[in-house]
Design an enzyme around this catalytic site. Structure first.
Site, PDB file in Angstrom:
ATOM      1  N   LYS A 123       1.524  -3.776   9.413  1.00 39.37           N
ATOM      2  CA  LYS A 123       2.754  -3.492   8.680  1.00 39.37           C
ATOM      3  C   LYS A 123       3.617  -2.560   9.534  1.00 39.37           C
ATOM      4  O   LYS A 123       3.117  -1.572  10.070  1.00 39.37           O
ATOM      5  CB  LYS A 123       2.456  -2.828   7.327  1.00 39.37           C
ATOM      6  CG  LYS A 123       3.677  -2.657   6.422  1.00 39.37           C
ATOM      7  CD  LYS A 123       3.247  -2.272   5.001  1.00 39.37           C
ATOM      8  CE  LYS A 123       4.436  -2.356   4.030  1.00 39.37           C
ATOM      9  NZ  LYS A 123       5.293  -1.184   4.081  1.00 39.37           N
ATOM     10  N   PRO A 135       0.838  -1.192   0.000  1.00 40.06           N
ATOM     11  CA  PRO A 135       0.000   0.000   0.000  1.00 40.06           C
ATOM     12  C   PRO A 135       0.878   1.249   0.000  1.00 40.06           C
ATOM     13  O   PRO A 135       1.507   1.559   1.006  1.00 40.06           O
ATOM     14  CB  PRO A 135      -0.761  -0.128   1.322  1.00 40.06           C
ATOM     15  CG  PRO A 135       0.201  -0.842   2.224  1.00 40.06           C
ATOM     16  CD  PRO A 135       1.020  -1.759   1.357  1.00 40.06           C
ATOM     17  N   MET A 136       0.928   1.965  -1.102  1.00 35.74           N
ATOM     18  CA  MET A 136       1.789   3.144  -1.192  1.00 35.74           C
ATOM     19  C   MET A 136       0.926   4.377  -1.413  1.00 35.74           C
ATOM     20  O   MET A 136       0.340   4.566  -2.484  1.00 35.74           O
ATOM     21  CB  MET A 136       2.812   2.958  -2.319  1.00 35.74           C
ATOM     22  CG  MET A 136       3.876   1.934  -1.970  1.00 35.74           C
ATOM     23  SD  MET A 136       4.948   1.526  -3.365  1.00 35.74           S
ATOM     24  CE  MET A 136       3.873   0.386  -4.254  1.00 35.74           C
ATOM     25  N   ASN A 193       9.683  -7.062   3.176  1.00 34.85           N
ATOM     26  CA  ASN A 193       9.351  -5.932   2.307  1.00 34.85           C
ATOM     27  C   ASN A 193      10.534  -4.983   2.260  1.00 34.85           C
ATOM     28  O   ASN A 193      11.164  -4.727   3.288  1.00 34.85           O
ATOM     29  CB  ASN A 193       8.094  -5.228   2.842  1.00 34.85           C
ATOM     30  CG  ASN A 193       7.750  -3.954   2.085  1.00 34.85           C
ATOM     31  OD1 ASN A 193       7.567  -2.904   2.687  1.00 34.85           O
ATOM     32  ND2 ASN A 193       7.669  -4.017   0.778  1.00 34.85           N
ATOM     33  N   CYS A 234       4.482   3.978   7.898  1.00 39.11           N
ATOM     34  CA  CYS A 234       4.604   5.165   7.055  1.00 39.11           C
ATOM     35  C   CYS A 234       5.665   6.112   7.616  1.00 39.11           C
ATOM     36  O   CYS A 234       5.602   6.521   8.784  1.00 39.11           O
ATOM     37  CB  CYS A 234       3.274   5.902   6.960  1.00 39.11           C
ATOM     38  SG  CYS A 234       3.366   7.387   5.921  1.00 39.11           S
ATOM     39  N   GLN A 280      -6.517  -0.768   4.822  1.00 40.18           N
ATOM     40  CA  GLN A 280      -5.504  -0.359   5.798  1.00 40.18           C
ATOM     41  C   GLN A 280      -5.913   0.931   6.498  1.00 40.18           C
ATOM     42  O   GLN A 280      -6.289   1.913   5.851  1.00 40.18           O
ATOM     43  CB  GLN A 280      -4.152  -0.148   5.133  1.00 40.18           C
ATOM     44  CG  GLN A 280      -3.053   0.133   6.151  1.00 40.18           C
ATOM     45  CD  GLN A 280      -1.694   0.354   5.527  1.00 40.18           C
ATOM     46  OE1 GLN A 280      -1.389   1.470   5.119  1.00 40.18           O
ATOM     47  NE2 GLN A 280      -0.877  -0.700   5.452  1.00 40.18           N
ATOM     48  N   ARG A 332       7.747  -0.484  -4.649  1.00 43.58           N
ATOM     49  CA  ARG A 332       8.259   0.252  -5.798  1.00 43.58           C
ATOM     50  C   ARG A 332       8.833  -0.667  -6.870  1.00 43.58           C
ATOM     51  O   ARG A 332       8.759  -0.361  -8.061  1.00 43.58           O
ATOM     52  CB  ARG A 332       9.320   1.251  -5.334  1.00 43.58           C
ATOM     53  CG  ARG A 332       8.784   2.360  -4.435  1.00 43.58           C
ATOM     54  CD  ARG A 332       9.911   3.220  -3.884  1.00 43.58           C
ATOM     55  NE  ARG A 332      10.859   2.411  -3.117  1.00 43.58           N
ATOM     56  CZ  ARG A 332      12.148   2.704  -2.961  1.00 43.58           C
ATOM     57  NH1 ARG A 332      12.648   3.792  -3.536  1.00 43.58           N
ATOM     58  NH2 ARG A 332      12.934   1.933  -2.232  1.00 43.58           N
TER      59      ARG A 332
END
Length: 319
Positions: free
Chosen positions: A139, A7-8, A199, A98, A68, A224
């Protein structure tokens, strides 16, 4: 072994999720974080960031979507998690990774890794509130400015009720600077009894092989690297399954770029759409020489018809 799409925020929206999952190899994906502050969010917020909820919580390709949430108030997060479930979320994921300064300043994301007790309280409250059949996952990064507390944080999340952990193998201060410290993923897996996903810094099939060897875990979340190489998940899945796969060339990728542009035109304003396409093409330059030439042509272009022409869509078709 499972392969997930990361999730970006500001990048992997519903359009890019749709396009990337068409390529294949992705077992599940996650929304951009939905920020929870001090109130129950309206359903419209979930509809905007997770429109797939109205399609059975999956992309058009049939890939399941997790919702999320990001925040620091255990009760408020729990209330919003319940709403997300009522709207169709099959899994609730919580963001403690984040690194954005604006997010951290408002006590969200990786800054919470300084407070393992709060991590545990959040997971415990969300797990208690969410229906038992709906998994809660999390995460995290290795820490804020040091990985020294990574194991404490992982234990807090797992013991609070997280059924899976995704570990971005860098601290908040590391940001996205290489290397990713995959050896810490192995340390996390050693102390928790739930599955751990590695990740960070997996750009190629060789990177994945090294990540698997160093981390010792099979499951992987691609960010990415997958955006820059849309068939990376398929390459990994093919090796996992022992089948042959020929990597996509530029001509095979171009229809996906055109699809992305068509969806962007339909969902965004003429002022917004070109920027989103340029954002993706700029990331594709890491893998495809042809993307370098295309990005050069697109860079200063703002006219939507001209943008469509540059990626091979006639003006009449675009209209």
């Amino acid at each position: 072994m499972q392969i997930a799409l990361a999730p970006m925020e500001g990048l992997v929206d519903n359009i890019l999720r749709d396009v990337l999952t068409q390529v294949g190899g992705i077992d599940w994906c996650v929304t951009e974080f939905i920020r929870v502050c001090d109130r129950l969010l309206p359903a419209a917020t979930f509809d905007k960031l997770a429109p797939e909820l109205s399609q059975g919580a999956q992309t058009a390709a049939g890939v399941p979507l997790r919702v999320q949430l990001l925040g620091s108030d255990p009760v408020c997060l729990a209330e919003n998690a319940v709403l997300a479930c009522e709207l169709g979320a099959p899994v609730i994921d919580l963001n403690f990774g984040c690194p954005a300064k604006t997010v951290n300043k408002s006590r969200g994301g990786a800054v919470l890794l300084k407070e393992p007790e709060l991590l545990h309280a959040i997971l415990r409250e969300v797990r208690r509130a969410v229906p038992a059949h709906i998994p809660v996952t999390a995460k995290m990064r290795l820490g804020f400015d040091s990985p020294d507390g990574a194991l404490d944080c992982a234990l807090a999340l797992a013991e609070g009720g997280a059924e899976q952990l995704v570990v971005h193998a860098r601290t908040k201060v590391d940001g996205y600077k290489p290397p990713a410290h995959w050896e810490w993923v192995a340390k996390v897996q050693d102390v928790v009894k739930v599955p751990v996903y590695a990740n960070g810094e997996v750009w190629t099939l060789d990177d994945w092989r090294r990540c698997r060897e160093v981390s010792g875990v099979e499951d992987i979340m691609l960010g990415r690297g997958l955006v820059s190489r849309p068939d990376l998940a398929r390459q990994i899945a093919a090796e996992r399954d022992g089948v042959a796969f020929v990597p996509m060339d530029w001509q095979s990728l171009l229809p996906l770029i055109q699809d992305f542009w068509g969806q962007a035109r339909a969902q965004m304003t003429p002022r917004q759409a070109p920027g989103r396409l340029k954002q993706w093409v700029a990331m594709l330059t890491r893998t495809y020489p042809e993307a370098v030439a295309l990005f050069t042509e697109l860079r200063r272009e703002t006219d939507c018809d001209r943008v469509g022409q540059l990626i091979g869509i006639p003006v009449s078709a675009a209209a």
